[in-house]
Design a protein around this motif. Structure first.
Motif, PDB file in Angstrom:
ATOM      1  N   LEU A   1     -49.210 -29.248  43.607  1.00  0.00           N
ATOM      2  CA  LEU A   1     -48.125 -28.944  42.671  1.00  0.00           C
ATOM      3  C   LEU A   1     -48.131 -27.481  42.270  1.00  0.00           C
ATOM      4  N   VAL A   2     -49.343 -26.990  41.984  1.00  0.00           N
ATOM      5  CA  VAL A   2     -49.425 -25.594  41.544  1.00  0.00           C
ATOM      6  C   VAL A   2     -48.975 -24.665  42.661  1.00  0.00           C
ATOM      7  N   SER A   3     -49.394 -24.994  43.920  1.00  0.00           N
ATOM      8  CA  SER A   3     -48.989 -24.110  45.024  1.00  0.00           C
ATOM      9  C   SER A   3     -47.475 -24.156  45.227  1.00  0.00           C
ATOM     10  N   VAL A   4     -46.913 -25.362  45.058  1.00  0.00           N
ATOM     11  CA  VAL A   4     -45.447 -25.454  45.165  1.00  0.00           C
ATOM     12  C   VAL A   4     -44.804 -24.582  44.102  1.00  0.00           C
ATOM     13  N   MET A   5     -45.384 -24.675  42.888  1.00  0.00           N
ATOM     14  CA  MET A   5     -44.824 -23.893  41.788  1.00  0.00           C
ATOM     15  C   MET A   5     -44.867 -22.410  42.066  1.00  0.00           C
ATOM     16  N   ILE A   6     -45.998 -21.973  42.642  1.00  0.00           N
ATOM     17  CA  ILE A   6     -46.163 -20.532  42.840  1.00  0.00           C
ATOM     18  C   ILE A   6     -45.331 -20.029  44.018  1.00  0.00           C
ATOM     19  N   TYR A   7     -45.335 -20.801  45.123  1.00  0.00           N
ATOM     20  CA  TYR A   7     -44.737 -20.269  46.342  1.00  0.00           C
ATOM     21  C   TYR A   7     -43.262 -20.584  46.514  1.00  0.00           C
ATOM     22  N   THR A   8     -42.709 -21.389  45.626  1.00  0.00           N
ATOM     23  CA  THR A   8     -41.278 -21.639  45.764  1.00  0.00           C
ATOM     24  C   THR A   8     -40.499 -20.470  45.177  1.00  0.00           C
ATOM     25  N   GLY A   9     -39.487 -20.087  45.865  1.00  0.00           N
ATOM     26  CA  GLY A   9     -38.647 -19.039  45.301  1.00  0.00           C
ATOM     27  C   GLY A   9     -37.638 -19.642  44.351  1.00  0.00           C
ATOM     28  N   TRP A  10     -37.975 -19.641  43.017  1.00  0.00           N
ATOM     29  CA  TRP A  10     -37.075 -20.253  42.057  1.00  0.00           C
ATOM     30  C   TRP A  10     -35.843 -19.408  41.885  1.00  0.00           C
ATOM     31  N   LYS A  11     -34.704 -20.052  41.858  1.00  0.00           N
ATOM     32  CA  LYS A  11     -33.485 -19.301  41.585  1.00  0.00           C
ATOM     33  C   LYS A  11     -33.293 -19.225  40.084  1.00  0.00           C
ATOM     34  N   VAL A  12     -33.442 -18.052  39.578  1.00  0.00           N
ATOM     35  CA  VAL A  12     -33.282 -17.896  38.136  1.00  0.00           C
ATOM     36  C   VAL A  12     -31.901 -17.347  37.850  1.00  0.00           C
ATOM     37  N   GLN A  13     -31.170 -18.085  37.042  1.00  0.00           N
ATOM     38  CA  GLN A  13     -29.818 -17.622  36.724  1.00  0.00           C
ATOM     39  C   GLN A  13     -29.770 -17.223  35.267  1.00  0.00           C
ATOM     40  N   PRO A  14     -29.725 -15.952  35.012  1.00  0.00           N
ATOM     41  CA  PRO A  14     -29.668 -15.549  33.610  1.00  0.00           C
ATOM     42  C   PRO A  14     -28.322 -15.924  33.022  1.00  0.00           C
ATOM     43  N   GLY A  15     -28.356 -16.339  31.798  1.00  0.00           N
ATOM     44  CA  GLY A  15     -27.080 -16.708  31.186  1.00  0.00           C
ATOM     45  C   GLY A  15     -27.290 -17.240  29.795  1.00  0.00           C
ATOM     46  N   GLU A  16     -26.210 -17.615  29.186  1.00  0.00           N
ATOM     47  CA  GLU A  16     -26.245 -18.147  27.822  1.00  0.00           C
ATOM     48  C   GLU A  16     -27.008 -19.462  27.798  1.00  0.00           C
ATOM     49  N   VAL A  17     -27.825 -19.611  26.777  1.00  0.00           N
ATOM     50  CA  VAL A  17     -28.403 -20.935  26.546  1.00  0.00           C
ATOM     51  C   VAL A  17     -27.303 -21.773  25.916  1.00  0.00           C
ATOM     52  N   PRO A  18     -26.988 -22.918  26.507  1.00  0.00           N
ATOM     53  CA  PRO A  18     -25.865 -23.691  25.957  1.00  0.00           C
ATOM     54  C   PRO A  18     -26.193 -24.187  24.555  1.00  0.00           C
ATOM     55  N   ASP A  19     -25.158 -24.278  23.749  1.00  0.00           N
ATOM     56  CA  ASP A  19     -25.349 -24.715  22.367  1.00  0.00           C
ATOM     57  C   ASP A  19     -25.852 -26.154  22.341  1.00  0.00           C
ATOM     58  N   THR A  20     -25.235 -26.938  23.167  1.00  0.00           N
ATOM     59  CA  THR A  20     -25.686 -28.322  23.243  1.00  0.00           C
ATOM     60  C   THR A  20     -25.518 -28.820  24.658  1.00  0.00           C
ATOM     61  N   SER A  21     -26.361 -29.759  25.040  1.00  0.00           N
ATOM     62  CA  SER A  21     -26.321 -30.214  26.422  1.00  0.00           C
ATOM     63  C   SER A  21     -25.641 -31.566  26.566  1.00  0.00           C
ATOM     64  N   ILE A  22     -25.179 -32.120  25.438  1.00  0.00           N
ATOM     65  CA  ILE A  22     -24.689 -33.497  25.489  1.00  0.00           C
ATOM     66  C   ILE A  22     -23.452 -33.601  26.369  1.00  0.00           C
ATOM     67  N   LYS A  23     -22.517 -32.681  26.131  1.00  0.00           N
ATOM     68  CA  LYS A  23     -21.239 -32.772  26.842  1.00  0.00           C
ATOM     69  C   LYS A  23     -21.440 -32.733  28.340  1.00  0.00           C
ATOM     70  N   GLN A  24     -22.236 -31.719  28.817  1.00  0.00           N
ATOM     71  CA  GLN A  24     -22.462 -31.608  30.252  1.00  0.00           C
ATOM     72  C   GLN A  24     -23.148 -32.848  30.786  1.00  0.00           C
ATOM     73  N   LEU A  25     -24.159 -33.313  30.027  1.00  0.00           N
ATOM     74  CA  LEU A  25     -24.891 -34.493  30.465  1.00  0.00           C
ATOM     75  C   LEU A  25     -23.962 -35.682  30.638  1.00  0.00           C
ATOM     76  N   GLY A  26     -23.144 -35.877  29.626  1.00  0.00           N
ATOM     77  CA  GLY A  26     -22.219 -37.010  29.686  1.00  0.00           C
ATOM     78  C   GLY A  26     -21.284 -36.903  30.865  1.00  0.00           C
ATOM     79  N   ALA A  27     -20.748 -35.712  31.050  1.00  0.00           N
ATOM     80  CA  ALA A  27     -19.804 -35.516  32.146  1.00  0.00           C
ATOM     81  C   ALA A  27     -20.479 -35.768  33.487  1.00  0.00           C
ATOM     82  N   LEU A  28     -21.703 -35.224  33.641  1.00  0.00           N
ATOM     83  CA  LEU A  28     -22.397 -35.394  34.920  1.00  0.00           C
ATOM     84  C   LEU A  28     -22.716 -36.858  35.188  1.00  0.00           C
TER      85      LEU A  28
END
Lengths: 187, 355, 165, 371
Positions: C106-133
C-alpha cells in the motif's frame, strides 16, 4: 388492518384522555399538609403516647397484665399503717406505693388494651406523637413520682414493718414453726 | 456565535470563551431547572406541593441536591470494570452535549453552522448508546446490563422513524442545516412547517395533516430516544431498579441525569426547529417594530428557549400520565406502527412536494 | 504547523493508537470500545477533508449501528456475568508478516502513483454532489447495495425467527 | 445447527422497588424470558401463630392487625367472629352494622393500595397518588372512630372498642358520594389506557380450574371468572341483608383471568362496597356496642374455623381451645400466601417486566404471607 387502525386510534385517544385528566389536576390545589408548620387537629380518640396520672394510680397492675407486648413494668410496695397515701380522684383509697412505673414506648404497640381495665382511669392515651429520641433507652418513660431513694426507703420501711410483724407473730404464737416471710409485693 | 461576539467585543479570547461556555451553561441550567420543574409538575399533577423548602418556592432544591451529590462518597462495587465504569458517564454526557454544537438559539447564537446539522444531531447521539452500553456492562450487575441492552436496542430502533420523518422534512425543505430550516419559517406562526411551511398555496393546506402526523411520530420517537416515559424501560424503576446506572452514585450518577435533561432539551429544540419555526417568533419582532436591530437575536433566543421548555413540559406531562411500555411492545410500537406510518407519510409528503 | 495540522495529527494518533489496542488487547469488550475511538478518529479526519457528510455517516453507521451490534453480539454470546472475555493472539508471526507485506504494498502504491492533484475551491458542502452522483452515475451500484442489504435483513430475520426444535 | 444458550439467575428482591415488601424472587431467565420463578419467603416472619398461643384471647386482636396491615379491620373481623362462634355470643345489631361498614371501607382502602401499586409498578405513578389521597380519607374516618390509622384493634370479641364517632355517618356519606368520581377518573386515566391494557391484558392468564386447584381466592379467583365470594356464598355477619353484585373477570380486554381482569375486578368491587356502605349507613340501629363483651374470655374446649372475605381473599382462622384463657393453637389461612403460590405458574414464558405486572395484580401483602 381494522384492528391495526383501531389500536392506533385507541393508543392516541386514551393517552389524550389521560393527559386531559392530569392537566386538570395541574390546577387543583394540593392536598398536602405542610407538617411541621401546619398540624392537623387530632381527634380526641387519638391513640398515641400513653400517659399515667400517677396520683390516681392505685398500683393494681391491671394495665400491665392487659398489655400484649409487656411494655408496662410496675413495682409496688405495700404501705405500712400510719402512712397516708391519699385517695384517687374517684374516691378509691390507695394502698400501694408505686415505686416503679415504666412504659417502654419502643415496645408499645398503641393498642389501647391497657386503658380499659384501669379502675381509676389514670392511664390513657394522649395525642402526643412526636417523641423520637437518639437513644433507645430514652423511650423508657418513668411515671412513678418517687425518687430512687424514696423508693428504697419505702422498701426498707415495708421490710422493717414485715420483720416487726413476723417478730410479733412469732412472739405471739410462740410456736417454733415460722411461715415464709412474704416478699415485698410486686404483683 | 463566534462571529457575532467577535463583532460585539472585538476580542478573540472572549468570543471563543463565550462560544464554548454558552452551550455548557445552557445544559447545566436546563438540568437544574429541568429537575426542579419535573418535581413541581409531577407534584402539581398529583395534587401535591413539591419541593418548597430550599429557597423561594424551593427553587434552590436542585442546587442543594447538586451540592449534596458533590460531597458524596464515590462508593463503587467491588467487581466493576473500573476503566469503562469511569469513562461511561463522560461519554454519555459528551454525546448529549455534542448536539448543542449545532443548535441555533437565534440567528446569531449558533455554535457551528454546518450544512449537515440535522444529520449530525442524529449521529452524535450514538455516542450516548455506546456510553450506556459501557455503563451497563462495566457495572457487572445484571439489572444494569439488562437496562443497557434495552436502552441500546431502543435508541437504535427509534432512530429509524426519526430519520424517516427527518427525511420527509429534508425532502420538503431541501436543506439539512438547522439554521437554514429556522430561517425559512420566518415572520409569523402560519409560516411554520407544522402549518405547511412558508409558501402559500394549495400545497400548504394539503401538507398540514401530514405535517401533524410527522410531528407526532418524531415527538414519540424522540421521547424514546431520550428514555422518557412511556419509553423509560431502560431505567424502569419498578423492574430494573435504575437500569444502566444502578451502580452509580454521586457525581457520576449526576452526569447521567445531566445528560438526560440535556438530551430532553436537545430533542425538544430539534422538534421545534423542524416544525415550530425554531427561533422564529410567532408574531413578529419587537425589535423590528421599534427599530432596534440588536434586540432581535435576544428575542429569538427567548422564543427558542420558550419553545424548548414547552416541549420539555409536554414530555413531563406525558411522563406523569402514562404507564410504561414493555420491551417487546416498545419494539412493536416502533417497527409495526411508527415506521409504517412514517413511511407512508414520507411518500405522501414527497408526492405533495412534487406538485 | 497550524491548527489544521495539529488537529490532523491528533485524530491520526487517536485512530492509530486505538486501532493498535483493538488488535492487541485481550479483552474483547475493550477491543470493541477501542473501535469506537478508531471510528471517531476516522470521522475527525473526514471532517478535516471537508467531507462532513461522510464523517457524520461514519459516526451514524459505524458507531451507532455496527459497533452497537458488535457489542450486543459480544455481550450476549459470552457469559455476561463473567468479566473474563478474553481472546488469545495466536499466529502472531504469520499475521505480522502478512500485514507487513500488505502495508508495504500500500505504501509503495501511495508513493509511486502519480496522483492527479487538482487545485480548487473546497466545496462548501458535499451533500448535493453526493446525492446527484448516487442517483445518476452510480445508480446501479446503489440499487444493488440496497438489494444486498435487504437480502441480509430478510436472512437475519428468518434465522432469528426460526423456531427452536 | 442448535444454538447453546444458558439461563441466567436474576435475584429480584428482597430489596427491590416492586416486590411489595421483602419478597425475594429467584428468576431463572433466558434473555428476558422467564423460565422459572421461585419465591423465597420468610423475611418478614414474626411468629404470629406462636405468639397467639402465649396471649389471652383478646390480646391476640392487635396482633391480627399486623398480618395484612392494609386490611386490618378484616383481620379483626375474622378473628372476633371465630371466638364469638366458640363462645356462642350473639353481638348486638348495631355492632354488626358498624362492623360491616368498617370492613367495606377497609376493602376500598385496601383496593386503593392494590390498584395504585399495580399501576405504579407498571409506571403510572399519578393514579397511585390519587388513590392514596382518597385512602387517606378513609383512614381519617377510622382515626376519628378508633384513634388509629392503620392498626385499629377496633373489633373486640363481642363488640367494638369504641362506638362510632358522631361525625362518622356524615363523613362516610361524603366519602361515598365523592369517591365515585375518583373511580370514573381512575377508569379513564388507568383502566382503559391503551398502554396499561397492553401491559396487563393477556398477561399472566389464570384459567378458572387452575385457580381453583391452587386454592386461590378473592379477586384473583374472581378475575378468572369464578363467581365465588364468601359474603354471598358462605354468608357471615349480616351480609345477606344487602344487595350487591359480585364482579367477575370477563376478559373484556383480553382473555378471562389475565392481569387486567384481576385489576378490573378490584375496581368494580370498590363500587359494590360503596353500594353496601350506602345501604348500611342509614340502617345503623341504636344500642350499646360493648354490652356483649364478656368479662372473662374462657371458651370451652373445642375447635372452630371461620372465614371471611378479606380484600385479598378468604381469610380463615382455625382456633383450638383447650378451655384455658389462652388459645391452644391459632392457624391462619392467609389469602396472600395461597395466592402467591400461583406466581410461578403465571410467570412462565413471560418477560421480566411482566413479573411485576402479575405480582401487582395478585396483590400480596408480605405481612400476611410471612405472618
Amino acid at each position: 388492518m381494522k384492528e391495526y387502525l383501531k389500536n392506533t386510534w385507541l393508543g392516541i385517544y386514551t393517552v389524550l384522555v389521560g393527559m386531559k385528566i392530569t392537566f386538570k389536576h395541574l390546577f387543583t390545589p394540593a392536598v398536602t399538609i405542610q407538617y411541621p408548620e401546619v398540624k392537623l387537629k387530632l381527634p380526641e380518640r387519638e391513640r398515641n403516647r400513653l400517659y399515667v396520672n400517677i396520683d390516681d394510680c392505685i398500683g393494681c397492675d391491671q394495665c400491665s397484665r392487659a398489655c400484649p407486648v409487656s411494655c408496662i413494668d410496675i413495682e409496688t410496695v405495700k404501705s405500712i399503717p400510719g402512712e397516708d397515701l391519699g385517695t384517687t380522684s374517684n374516691g378509691k383509697k390507695k394502698a400501694f406505693w408505686v415505686t416503679n412505673f415504666t412504659i417502654d414506648f419502643a415496645k408499645c404497640c398503641y393498642c389501647q388494651l391497657c386503658v380499659f381495665p384501669c379502675p381509676t382511669e389514670c392511664i390513657y392515651m394522649t395525642d402526643v406523637f412526636e417523641f423520637s429520641t437518639y437513644e433507645r433507652n430514652d423511650l423508657v418513660y418513668q411515671f412513678s413520682n418517687l425518687t430512687k431513694e424514696e423508693a428504697e426507703q419505702k422498701k426498707i420501711n415495708f421490710a422493717n414493718f414485715q420483720a416487726e410483724k413476723e417478730k410479733q407473730k412469732a412472739a405471739a404464737a410462740t410456736a417454733p414453726k415460722t411461715e415464709n416471710p412474704s416478699q415485698p409485693n410486686t404483683n | 456565535m463566534y462571529q457575532y461576539f467577535y463583532e460585539l467585543t472585538g476580542s478573540v479570547i472572549i468570543s471563543t470563551l463565550i462560544t464554548a461556555v454558552f452551550p455548557l451553561v445552557n445544559v447545566l441550567l436546563v438540568a437544574l431547572l429541568g429537575v426542579y420543574l419535573e418535581r413541581k409538575v409531577s407534584a402539581w399533577m398529583q395534587d401535591r406541593v413539591g419541593p418548597n423548602r430550599a429557597g423561594p418556592f424551593g427553587l434552590f432544591q436542585t442546587v442543594a441536591d447538586f451540592i449534596k451529590m458533590l460531597q458524596k462518597e464515590d462508593a463503587t462495587a467491588l467487581d466493576i470494570d473500573k476503566k469503562l465504569y469511569n469513562i461511561a458517564p463522560v461519554l454519555v454526557f459528551a454525546g448529549s452535549f455534542a448536539v448543542y454544537a449545532v443548535i441555533p438559539f437565534s440567528s446569531k447564537l449558533i455554535g457551528s453552522e454546518i450544512e449537515v446539522g440535522l444529520f449530525y444531531a442524529l449521529a452524535v447521539s450514538s455516542f450516548v448508546v455506546a456510553g450506556i452500553l459501557m455503563a451497563g456492562w462495566s457495572s457487572n450487575n445484571k439489572y444494569s446490563l439488562l437496562g443497557a441492552m434495552r436502552s441500546a436496542a431502543q435508541i437504535v430502533s427509534y432512530e429509524i422513524p426519526t430519520a424517516l420523518v427527518v427525511l420527509a422534512m429534508v425532502m420538503f425543505l431541501g436543506t439539512l442545516s438547522l439554521s437554514k430550516i429556522s430561517e425559512m419559517q420566518t415572520a409569523y406562526f402560519w409560516n411554520w412547517n407544522i402549518l405547511g411551511g412558508a409558501e402559500f398555496g394549495l400545497v400548504k393546506f394539503l401538507l398540514i395533516p401530514f405535517m401533524v402526523v410527522g410531528f407526532v411520530i418524531i415527538f414519540i420517537s424522540t421521547l424514546a430516544e431520550v428514555n422518557r416515559t412511556p419509553f423509560d424501560i431502560p431505567e424502569a424503576e419498578s423492574e430494573l431498579v435504575a437500569g444502566y446506572f444502578t451502580e452509580y452514585c454521586g457525581m457520576k450518577w449526576a452526569m447521567f441525569m445531566l445528560s438526560e435533561y440535556g438530551n430532553m432539551f436537545a430533542v425538544s429544540a430539534i422538534v421545534s426547529i423542524l416544525f415550530f419555526g425554531g427561533y422564529q417568533s410567532p408574531f413578529g419582532y419587537l425589535g423590528n417594530t421599534l427599530g432596534i436591530e440588536w434586540l432581535i437575536p435576544y428575542e429569538q433566543a427567548f422564543w427558542f428557549i420558550l419553545k424548548g421548555w414547552f416541549f420539555i413540559f409536554v414530555q413531563m406531562w406525558l411522563r406523569w400520565t402514562l404507564p410504561r411500555l414493555r420491551v417487546d411492545q416498545l419494539m412493536t410500537v416502533c417497527w409495526k406502527y411508527l415506521i409504517p406510518y412514517a413511511f407512508v407519510n414520507l411518500i405522501i409528503i414527497g408526492i405533495i412536494t412534487l406538485l | 504547523m497550524n491548527y489544521y495540522d495539529i488537529l490532523f495529527y491528533l485524530f491520526a494518533i487517536i485512530t492509530l493508537v486505538s486501532a493498535g489496542f483493538v488488535v492487541t488487547t485481550r479483552n474483547v469488550i475493550y477491543s470493541a470500545f477501542f473501535l469506537l475511538f478508531t471510528f471517531f478518529g476516522v470521522a475527525g479526519i473526514y471532517v478535516l477533508l471537508a467531507a462532513d457528510f461522510i464523517a457524520v455517516v461514519q459516526i451514524m453507521v459505524y458507531v451507532g449501528g455496527i459497533l452497537i451490534l458488535l457489542l450486543f453480539g459480544v455481550m450476549l454470546t459470552n457469559k455476561i456475568t463473567n468479566v473474563d472475555i478474553r481472546t488469545g493472539t495466536g499466529n502472531l508471526l504469520p499475521a505480522s508478516i502478512a500485514v507487513g507485506l500488505l502495508m508495504g504494498a500500500l505504501v509503495s502504491v501511495m508513493i509511486y502513483t502519480g496522483w492527479k492533484v487538482q487545485p480548487g475551491e473546497v466545496p462548501d458542502t458535499s451533500i448535493k454532489q453526493l446525492g446527484a452522483l448516487l442517483i445518476t452515475d452510480y445508480l446501479l451500484i446503489f440499487e444493488l447495495l440496497g438489494i444486498l442489504l435487504l437480502i441480509a435483513l430478510i436472512g437475519a430475520a428468518s434465522i432469528a425467527r426460526r423456531d427452536k426444535e | 445447527m442448535a444454538l447453546k444458550t444458558e439461563t441466567m439467575i436474576l435475584n429480584m428482591g428482597p430489596q427491590h422497588p416492586s416486590t411489595h415488601g421483602v419478597l425475594r424472587l429467584e428468576l431463572e431467565i433466558e434473555g428476558e424470558l422467564i423460565v422459572n420463578v421461585k419465591p423465597h419467603l420468610g423475611y418478614l416472619h414474626r411468629c404470629f401463630e406462636k405468639h397467639a398461643e402465649a396471649m389471652q384471647y383478646n390480646q391476640v386482636v392487635p396482633y391480627t392487625d399486623r398480618m395484612d396491615y392494609l386490611a386490618a379491620m378484616g383481620n379483626n373481623f375474622g378473628y372476633v367472629l371465630a371466638i364469638e362462634k366458640l363462645l356462642g355470643i350473639q353481638v348486638p345489631e348495631r355492632v354488626e352494622y358498624i362492623r360491616v361498614i368498617m370492613a367495606e371501607l377497609q376493602r376500598i382502602a385496601s383496593h386503593c393500595v392494590a390498584i395504585g401499586t399495580n399501576g405504579a409498578d407498571i409506571g403510572a405513578l399519578t393514579p397511585f397518588l390519587y388513590l392514596f389521597r382518597d385512602r387517606e380519607y378513609i383512614l381519617s374516618i377510622f382515626e376519628e372512630t378508633c384513634g388509629a390509622r392503620m392498626l385499629y384493634n377496633y373489633m373486640w370479641i363481642g363488640g367494638l372498642s369504641h362506638d362510632i364517632h358522631p361525625n362518622f355517618v356524615r363523613r362516610t356519606k361524603e366519602f361515598t358520594s365523592y369517591f365515585k368520581n375518583t373511580i370514573v377518573e381512575l377508569d379513564n386515566l388507568l383502566s382503559y389506557n391503551k398502554i396499561f391494557v397492553e401491559r396487563t391484558a393477556n398477561i399472566g392468564i389464570l384459567p378458572a380450574d387452575t385457580a381453583i386447584n391452587y386454592g386461590a381466592t378473592g379477586p384473583v379467583l374472581r378475575g378468572s371468572g369464578v363467581k365465588f365470594d364468601l359474603r354471598k356464598d358462605d354468608t357471615y355477619s349480616i351480609y345477606n341483608r344487602f344487595d350487591f353484585d359480585i364482579p367477575v373477570g370477563k376478559g373484556l380486554q383480553g382473555t378471562v383471568g389475565d392481569s387486567w381482569d384481576r385489576y378490573y375486578v378490584r375496581v368494580r368491587e370498590m363500587e359494590q362496597s360503596l353500594r353496601i356502605i350506602e345501604q348500611a349507613i342509614d340502617q345503623i340501629p341504636e344500642g350499646d356496642v360493648q354490652s356483649a363483651i364478656p368479662k372473662k374470655i374462657k371458651p370451652p374446649k373445642g375447635t372452630v374455623y371461620t372465614r371471611v372475605e378479606n380484600p385479598r381473599g378468604e381469610l380463615g382462622y382455625f382456633i383450638i381451645s383447650d378451655g384455658n384463657t389462652n388459645p391452644f393453637r391459632v392457624k391462619v389461612r392467609a389469602p396472600s400466601f395461597v395466592n402467591l403460590e400461583i406466581l410461578g405458574e403465571l410467570c412462565k414464558g413471560h418477560l421480566v417486566a411482566d413479573v411485576i405486572a402479575i405480582l401487582g395484580s395478585i396483590d400480596i401483602v408480605l405481612g400476611e404471607v410471612d405472618r
